[in-house]
Motif scaffolding. Structure first.
Motif, PDB file in Angstrom:
ATOM      1  N   ALA A 291       0.755  -1.287   0.136  1.00 50.19           N
ATOM      2  CA  ALA A 291      -0.095  -0.055   0.061  1.00 50.19           C
ATOM      3  C   ALA A 291       0.849   1.315   0.163  1.00 50.19           C
ATOM      4  N   LEU A 292       1.873   1.061   0.532  1.00 42.19           N
ATOM      5  CA  LEU A 292       2.861   2.352   0.582  1.00 42.19           C
ATOM      6  C   LEU A 292       3.704   2.550  -0.845  1.00 42.19           C
ATOM      7  N   GLY A 293       3.550   1.381  -1.585  1.00 42.76           N
ATOM      8  CA  GLY A 293       4.180   1.452  -2.950  1.00 42.76           C
ATOM      9  C   GLY A 293       5.373   0.693  -3.132  1.00 42.76           C
ATOM     10  N   VAL A 294       5.787  -0.034  -2.070  1.00 39.91           N
ATOM     11  CA  VAL A 294       7.157  -1.011  -2.263  1.00 39.91           C
ATOM     12  C   VAL A 294       7.008  -1.757  -3.318  1.00 39.91           C
ATOM     13  N   ASP A 295       7.914  -2.040  -4.138  1.00 38.84           N
ATOM     14  CA  ASP A 295       7.779  -2.828  -5.503  1.00 38.84           C
ATOM     15  C   ASP A 295       6.924  -4.373  -4.907  1.00 38.84           C
ATOM     16  N   PRO A 296       6.000  -4.403  -5.759  1.00 42.08           N
ATOM     17  CA  PRO A 296       5.175  -5.503  -5.739  1.00 42.08           C
ATOM     18  C   PRO A 296       6.161  -6.885  -5.989  1.00 42.08           C
ATOM     19  N   VAL A 297       7.005  -6.837  -7.017  1.00 42.31           N
ATOM     20  CA  VAL A 297       7.957  -7.962  -7.364  1.00 42.31           C
ATOM     21  C   VAL A 297       8.894  -8.388  -6.273  1.00 42.31           C
ATOM     22  N   ALA A 298       9.529  -7.333  -5.468  1.00 38.51           N
ATOM     23  CA  ALA A 298      10.411  -7.633  -4.395  1.00 38.51           C
ATOM     24  C   ALA A 298       9.581  -7.905  -3.267  1.00 38.51           C
ATOM     25  N   LEU A 299       8.286  -7.648  -3.107  1.00 37.59           N
ATOM     26  CA  LEU A 299       7.417  -8.027  -2.029  1.00 37.59           C
ATOM     27  C   LEU A 299       6.912  -9.496  -2.193  1.00 37.59           C
ATOM     28  N   ASP A 300       6.751  -9.955  -3.498  1.00 35.71           N
ATOM     29  CA  ASP A 300       6.256 -11.212  -3.659  1.00 35.71           C
ATOM     30  C   ASP A 300       7.368 -12.189  -3.454  1.00 35.71           C
ATOM     31  N   GLU A 301       8.601 -11.809  -3.989  1.00 37.78           N
ATOM     32  CA  GLU A 301       9.709 -12.736  -3.525  1.00 37.78           C
ATOM     33  C   GLU A 301       9.706 -12.775  -2.024  1.00 37.78           C
TER      34      GLU A 301
END
Lengths: 279, 224
Positions: free
Chosen positions: B63-73
């Motif tokens: 929600a803060l805008g951290v990269d979803p690809v990094a979050l998914d990993e």
């Protein structure tokens, strides 16, 4: 069993503490022991593995033992009890390109409360280079009543390297309430984060740690982590190893065995059979 | 945007497929580890402070805008069980479908393009909260609350537990949901500058093992 009964919580250290102040230690750190053991394993050019760096420090003594073929062997010997509250222990190991290393420990590590108070930290960082192999098989960590220890293990493995790593946590000596224990295990293979797992238990840990979602009264917890290049193409399938243990492929070329058991001996039996299959 | 969007998103009737999942409660009931309201409460607390905290932090970070690809990993690395990774992606896919219908948004469209097989549900939840005009704290609350409300609702069906008792469990864990949401938001802010290593990685061994036991069963009431 000596390693389960261990020294009494109030026993003085077997060796007078020698403070080795780590340069990075925060100024506000307590007066516990600061020690960092370092180890580098390198291919010796004659088909074996040499140990150009083998630095013991205070309570962390590294002893080279007889190797096996191309594999160097090192035993971590606790030269005094602990870690105690306030201590800062660290191990740094670098297994360079093509080297082979097996690390074990002489006895269980027992986290004890300390006069200095506060928590203790045990920080392990390991690198395994291209084509290298590391087998990291220490004895269990026992969390004695009143202790408070944070263990962090960070392992960076090259995509062409092999790793076998075992961690065992035993909550309390026989019939004893555990101390507080938090353990974090982080694995990177190449640039990819493959495992980041933290377990917190004991008095003061967040609620429900001993309940039906987390430990449910089990007093021994273990992990066996195996990284192997061939797992990228052919990962072993997930399967159960009894009712409270399983072997699962991670999102990367690695397999994790997670096991819970009533005690350390039964835990070791489960991990040993998995090790015989995977190791 | 409206605060009421939070109620829409957190509503158990929001059509994102969550009702088919017990959050590990069915496996715990079958193993005899949950037999009544007291065990359920202990289970919910344990789940809240482990996978609930991780999900809340991932959602707040998205929600803060951290990269979803990094979050998914990061979510993959925090979910050793392949059964749970599969469940998280399936729930992510279902949530994304409902979210795109409810709050059309370029961020949600991009997420669908990047993850054709579905992203982890908390990551989708965070991007959805952003699309709905909600803030990271709202996303964290949704994830943290869901981590206890899912099992509580499921156990009513699994054990014929009195729904009043199940609701009592949710009420008694409410202040811990507050604490977890706070921790999650702090960690998410740290991840914005320090990367995903700043996110919590708290795990629950029996949820991992139970998910693998559950997925191997020939018949079951809940998918997970």
């Amino acid at each position: 069993m000596d390693r389960v009964t261990g020294p009494a919580a109030t026993a003085p250290r077997a060796v007078p503490p020698v403070a080795h102040q780590a340069p990075t230690a925060p100024a506000a750190a307590s007066s516990g022991v600061h020690a960092t053991a370092r180890l580098v394993a390198r291919r010796d050019g004659r088909g074996g593995t040499s140990l150009p760096v083998l630095e013991s420090d205070g309570p962390l003594a590294l002893r080279r033992t007889r190797g096996d073929g191309d594999e160097a062997r090192v035993v971590l010997v606790g030269a005094m009890s602990g870690p105690l509250g306030g201590d800062r222990f660290a191990v740094r190991a670098n297994v360079e390109e093509g080297a082979r290393l097996r690390l074990t420990s002489a006895a269980a590590t027992i986290a004890l409360p300390g006069q200095a108070g506060g928590d203790a930290h045990y920080d392990v960082r390991v690198r395994v280079g291209d084509g290298a192999r590391l087998r990291w098989l220490p004895e269990p960590l026992i969390s004695a009543r009143g202790s408070d220890l944070r263990v962090t293990t960070r392992v960076d493995v090259a995509p062409t390297a092999t790793l076998v790593l075992r961690e065992e946590q035993v909550l309390g000596r026989v019939g004893e309430e555990p101390g507080r224990l938090a353990g974090r295990l982080v694995l990177r293979v190449g640039a990819r984060l493959v495992l980041d797992q933290e377990v917190a238990c004991g008095p003061g840990a967040p609620g429900g740690w001993d309940g039906p979602a987390v430990l449910a009264g089990h007093r021994a917890l273990g992990q066996l982590l195996v990284v192997r290049p061939s797992f990228a193409e052919r990962p072993p399938a997930a399967r159960l190893l009894g009712e409270t243990a399983c072997m699962v492929p991670l999102a990367g070329p690695a397999v994790l065995v997670t096991a819970l058991a009533p005690d350390g001996l039964r835990l070791r039996r489960v991990l040993d059979s998995a090790l015989a299959e995977l190791g | 945007m409206t605060r009421a969007a939070l109620l829409v998103l957190a509503d158990g009737r929001f059509p994102a497929g969550g009702h088919a999942h017990s959050g590990g409660a069915e496996a715990a009931v079958r193993a005899g580890r949950i037999t009544g309201a007291a065990d359920l409460e202990d289970f919910c607390r344990g789940r809240l402070h482990t996978t609930g905290l991780v999900a809340a932090a991932l959602a707040a970070a998205a929600a803060l805008g951290v990269d979803p690809v990094a979050l998914d990993e990061a979510a993959d690395a925090r979910t050793p069980s392949p059964a749970l990774r599969g469940t998280a992606r399936k729930l992510g896919r279902q949530l994304l479908r409902a979210a795109r219908a409810a709050w059309p948004d370029a961020g949600l469209d991009a997420l669908a393009r990047t993850f054709p097989r579905g992203a982890h549900q908390p990551v989708v939840l965070g991007v959805t909260a952003r699309a709905a005009g909600l803030d990271p704290r709202d996303a964290a609350y949704c994830a943290a609350y869901e981590s206890v409300s899912g099992p509580a609702t499921a156990v009513v069906r699994l054990l014929s537990l009195d729904p009043f008792d199940a609701t009592g469990v949710l009420a008694r864990t409410a202040d811990e949901v507050d604490l977890v949401a706070d921790r999650a938001v702090r960690a998410a802010r740290a991840a914005l500058t320090g990367g995903v290593d700043a996110l919590p990685a708290a795990s629950a061994p029996l949820l991992e093992i139970g998910a693998e036991v559950h997925t191997a069963l020939p018949t079951r009431l809940f998918a997970s």
